[in-house]
Design a protein around this motif. Structure first.
Motif, PDB file in Angstrom:
ATOM      1  N   LEU A  73       0.816  -1.189  -0.077  1.00 58.44           N
ATOM      2  CA  LEU A  73       0.055  -0.119   0.061  1.00 58.44           C
ATOM      3  C   LEU A  73       0.706   1.318   0.160  1.00 58.44           C
ATOM      4  O   LEU A  73       1.768   1.469   0.663  1.00 58.44           O
ATOM      5  CB  LEU A  73      -0.930   0.116   1.168  1.00 58.44           C
ATOM      6  CG  LEU A  73      -1.801   1.136   1.438  1.00 58.44           C
ATOM      7  CD1 LEU A  73      -3.329   0.656   2.085  1.00 58.44           C
ATOM      8  CD2 LEU A  73      -1.329   2.219   2.246  1.00 58.44           C
ATOM      9  N   ILE A  75       1.114   5.468  -0.121  1.00 60.86           N
ATOM     10  CA  ILE A  75       0.472   6.635   0.593  1.00 60.86           C
ATOM     11  C   ILE A  75       0.925   8.098  -0.083  1.00 60.86           C
ATOM     12  O   ILE A  75       2.237   8.177  -0.029  1.00 60.86           O
ATOM     13  CB  ILE A  75       0.768   6.818   2.085  1.00 60.86           C
ATOM     14  CG1 ILE A  75       0.436   5.505   2.809  1.00 60.86           C
ATOM     15  CG2 ILE A  75      -0.062   7.889   2.840  1.00 60.86           C
ATOM     16  CD1 ILE A  75       0.810   5.338   4.358  1.00 60.86           C
ATOM     17  N   ILE A 109      -8.676  12.517   2.299  1.00 58.87           N
ATOM     18  CA  ILE A 109      -8.259  11.445   1.974  1.00 58.87           C
ATOM     19  C   ILE A 109      -9.031  10.754   0.965  1.00 58.87           C
ATOM     20  O   ILE A 109     -10.247  10.791   1.042  1.00 58.87           O
ATOM     21  CB  ILE A 109      -8.174  10.260   3.101  1.00 58.87           C
ATOM     22  CG1 ILE A 109      -7.096  10.822   4.248  1.00 58.87           C
ATOM     23  CG2 ILE A 109      -7.704   8.890   2.806  1.00 58.87           C
ATOM     24  CD1 ILE A 109      -7.184  10.091   5.695  1.00 58.87           C
ATOM     25  N   LEU A 111     -10.002   7.262  -1.527  1.00 60.51           N
ATOM     26  CA  LEU A 111      -9.809   6.105  -1.383  1.00 60.51           C
ATOM     27  C   LEU A 111     -10.388   5.605  -2.721  1.00 60.51           C
ATOM     28  O   LEU A 111     -11.823   5.868  -3.195  1.00 60.51           O
ATOM     29  CB  LEU A 111     -10.720   5.418  -0.207  1.00 60.51           C
ATOM     30  CG  LEU A 111     -10.033   5.713   1.036  1.00 60.51           C
ATOM     31  CD1 LEU A 111     -11.137   5.304   2.017  1.00 60.51           C
ATOM     32  CD2 LEU A 111      -8.859   5.241   1.451  1.00 60.51           C
ATOM     33  N   ILE A 141      -4.489   7.187  -0.777  1.00 61.06           N
ATOM     34  CA  ILE A 141      -3.997   5.679  -0.575  1.00 61.06           C
ATOM     35  C   ILE A 141      -4.243   4.959  -1.545  1.00 61.06           C
ATOM     36  O   ILE A 141      -5.451   4.373  -1.831  1.00 61.06           O
ATOM     37  CB  ILE A 141      -4.797   5.449   1.003  1.00 61.06           C
ATOM     38  CG1 ILE A 141      -4.475   6.491   2.043  1.00 61.06           C
ATOM     39  CG2 ILE A 141      -4.326   4.094   1.497  1.00 61.06           C
ATOM     40  CD1 ILE A 141      -5.416   6.248   3.140  1.00 61.06           C
ATOM     41  N   TYR A 143      -4.150   1.340  -3.034  1.00 58.68           N
ATOM     42  CA  TYR A 143      -3.876  -0.200  -2.589  1.00 58.68           C
ATOM     43  C   TYR A 143      -4.195  -0.979  -3.844  1.00 58.68           C
ATOM     44  O   TYR A 143      -4.786  -1.787  -3.913  1.00 58.68           O
ATOM     45  CB  TYR A 143      -5.009  -0.828  -1.425  1.00 58.68           C
ATOM     46  CG  TYR A 143      -6.244  -0.064  -1.598  1.00 58.68           C
ATOM     47  CD1 TYR A 143      -7.227  -0.661  -2.181  1.00 58.68           C
ATOM     48  CD2 TYR A 143      -6.582   1.471  -1.156  1.00 58.68           C
ATOM     49  CE1 TYR A 143      -8.474  -0.212  -2.571  1.00 58.68           C
ATOM     50  CE2 TYR A 143      -7.931   1.747  -1.420  1.00 58.68           C
ATOM     51  CZ  TYR A 143      -8.718   1.159  -1.999  1.00 58.68           C
ATOM     52  OH  TYR A 143      -9.902   1.565  -2.183  1.00 58.68           O
ATOM     53  N   ILE A 161      -7.513  -4.255   4.999  1.00 55.20           N
ATOM     54  CA  ILE A 161      -7.557  -3.061   4.359  1.00 55.20           C
ATOM     55  C   ILE A 161      -8.133  -2.010   5.181  1.00 55.20           C
ATOM     56  O   ILE A 161      -7.372  -0.782   5.546  1.00 55.20           O
ATOM     57  CB  ILE A 161      -8.136  -2.870   2.941  1.00 55.20           C
ATOM     58  CG1 ILE A 161      -7.458  -3.869   1.923  1.00 55.20           C
ATOM     59  CG2 ILE A 161      -7.749  -1.617   2.248  1.00 55.20           C
ATOM     60  CD1 ILE A 161      -8.116  -4.248   0.603  1.00 55.20           C
ATOM     61  N   SER A 162      -9.269  -2.111   5.829  1.00 56.57           N
ATOM     62  CA  SER A 162      -9.991  -1.104   6.785  1.00 56.57           C
ATOM     63  C   SER A 162      -8.935  -0.880   7.742  1.00 56.57           C
ATOM     64  O   SER A 162      -8.736   0.388   8.364  1.00 56.57           O
ATOM     65  CB  SER A 162     -11.128  -1.427   6.895  1.00 56.57           C
ATOM     66  OG  SER A 162     -11.819  -1.819   6.146  1.00 56.57           O
ATOM     67  N   ILE A 165      -5.799   1.280   6.710  1.00 59.49           N
ATOM     68  CA  ILE A 165      -6.097   2.663   6.744  1.00 59.49           C
ATOM     69  C   ILE A 165      -6.350   3.252   7.861  1.00 59.49           C
ATOM     70  O   ILE A 165      -6.074   4.536   8.240  1.00 59.49           O
ATOM     71  CB  ILE A 165      -7.233   3.022   5.449  1.00 59.49           C
ATOM     72  CG1 ILE A 165      -7.017   2.049   4.325  1.00 59.49           C
ATOM     73  CG2 ILE A 165      -7.810   4.320   5.423  1.00 59.49           C
ATOM     74  CD1 ILE A 165      -8.339   2.120   3.261  1.00 59.49           C
ATOM     75  N   ILE A 168      -3.294   4.414   9.533  1.00 61.95           N
ATOM     76  CA  ILE A 168      -2.675   5.456   8.665  1.00 61.95           C
ATOM     77  C   ILE A 168      -3.327   6.981   9.192  1.00 61.95           C
ATOM     78  O   ILE A 168      -2.546   7.685   9.650  1.00 61.95           O
ATOM     79  CB  ILE A 168      -2.696   5.417   7.053  1.00 61.95           C
ATOM     80  CG1 ILE A 168      -2.079   4.434   6.837  1.00 61.95           C
ATOM     81  CG2 ILE A 168      -2.439   6.914   6.481  1.00 61.95           C
ATOM     82  CD1 ILE A 168      -2.318   4.052   5.124  1.00 61.95           C
ATOM     83  N   VAL A 197     -13.940   2.797   7.709  1.00 64.23           N
ATOM     84  CA  VAL A 197     -12.833   3.578   8.540  1.00 64.23           C
ATOM     85  C   VAL A 197     -13.456   4.440   9.504  1.00 64.23           C
ATOM     86  O   VAL A 197     -12.812   4.636  10.603  1.00 64.23           O
ATOM     87  CB  VAL A 197     -11.827   4.229   7.568  1.00 64.23           C
ATOM     88  CG1 VAL A 197     -10.858   5.293   8.250  1.00 64.23           C
ATOM     89  CG2 VAL A 197     -10.869   3.208   6.692  1.00 64.23           C
TER      90      VAL A 197
END
Length: 354
Positions: A73, A75, A109, A111, A141, A143, A161-162, A165, A168, A197
């Motif tokens: 992943l 950023i 952010i 996604l 982000i 991925y 994945i959640s 994140i 982060i 998230v």
């Protein structure tokens, strides 16, 4: 069709009301019939995945289904629409210093969805619009390593994945960023991630705004999640019946085009489909007015509460959220770019809707 309806009705959870059951039955039946139909390049990817789900054996599904998200992943940080840093986990204070983003900045952010990345045209355009209108720090982000696999593998890694994140976002807070100045945007699978998230961060941290675009339905429906709990203000834009969720539990559920189920512009933008058009329309709301109807269209079945719409109300990214406008909001769209209607066209539709 009758046999399918009776079959699916029997397997739905008993807790659902008749109205919810109707919507969920519609989703499942439509998905069953549309699975073999190709509308766009994006549609082909989804359909290829569905055939992959059928052909992949249980052994193959179990083997290596948990992908290494943390190592792949990326950023990406942007200031003034310029990429200042691309880094990997862990997100340390030293890396954040190099990003040029300050704790006093607003932060956004982004996604992305399945078979997408931060390099997709819509993601680049959204980063530019956020940099211009919202300013501050924009973070995408990426991925894409996981998102480039089959949909079932991506879905199987959803919780993982959640969690990554969330780690982060918490690193940003530890660095000094203020949750009340935070904004998340997610498209499709990324929309489900954005909501998850936001909910995981509760009750310790509450983000200010989350916007989602045609949040993914396959794999997530019919679980009735309260997406409004993900942030202080949650807006969800809906554009398709076959790929977008039919769970309308955001503070605002903005039903674009024909009842939030299809877009007339698919006739001129076949490569996107109603699902892919969502992000194009959302990005256009920064620069063009998308007016909401004051009353729901008569052809749109609405079991959820419709919002009380003031005159000349427009939808899109809204930093100053009007909490008086909550519920379903119906916004007709046009055949051609930028897909909005003029006040005159909207008035004509409103008169026909009486």
């Amino acid at each position: 069709m009758f046999v399918l309806t009776m079959y699916y009705k029997n397997i739905l959870p008993k807790k659902y009301s008749e109205s919810n059951s109707y919507l969920l039955l519609t989703r499942i039946i439509i998905w069953t019939f549309l699975i073999c139909k190709v509308h766009s390049k994006l549609d082909q990817r989804y359909i290829g995945s569905m055939y992959g789900l059928q052909n992949e054996t249980l052994v193959n599904q179990q083997r290596g289904i948990r992908l290494d998200v943390r190592k792949t992943l990326a950023i990406q940080f942007y200031k003034n629409n310029t990429k200042t840093l691309e880094t990997y986990l862990p997100l340390t204070e030293n890396k954040l210093d190099k990003s040029g983003c300050l704790p006093t900045d607003k932060f956004s952010i982004v996604l992305h969805g399945w078979i997408q990345s931060c390099s997709d045209e819509w993601a680049v355009a959204l980063i530019e619009r956020l940099s211009f209108y919202r300013r501050g720090c924009v973070i995408c982000i990426d991925y894409s390593y996981v998102a480039s696999s089959s949909y079932i593998r991506l879905y199987a890694n959803f919780e993982y994945i959640s969690e990554v994140i969330v780690s982060i976002v918490i690193s940003l807070f530890q660095y000094g960023f203020d949750p009340s100045r935070g904004y998340l945007f997610g498209f499709s699978f990324g929309g489900q991630l954005a909501s998850a998230v936001g909910r995981i961060l509760q009750p310790q941290f509450t983000l200010q705004n989350i916007d989602t675009c045609d949040m993914a339905g396959p794999g997530f429906d019919p679980i009735d999640i309260d997406h409004s709990k993900a942030a202080k203000n949650v807006q969800c834009f809906h554009t398709s019946r076959d790929k977008g969720t039919l769970i309308y539990s955001c503070h605002r559920n903005i039903m674009l085009g024909s009842c939030g189920l299809s877009q007339p512009s698919v006739a001129s933008q076949l490569h996107l489909g109603s699902h892919g058009l969502c992000v194009d329309i959302y990005i256009n709301t920064f620069d063009y007015p998308f007016y909401a109807l004051r009353k729901p269209p008569t052809e749109c079945i609405s079991f959820a509460k419709a919002a009380n719409i003031p005159n000349d109300f427009t939808v899109g990214y809204q930093e100053n959220f009007n909490k008086q406008v909550i519920g379903k909001i119906f916004v007709p769209t046009s055949l051609h770019y930028p897909y909005n209607l003029s006040k005159k066209e909207l008035q004509l539709i409103s008169r026909m809707n009486v």
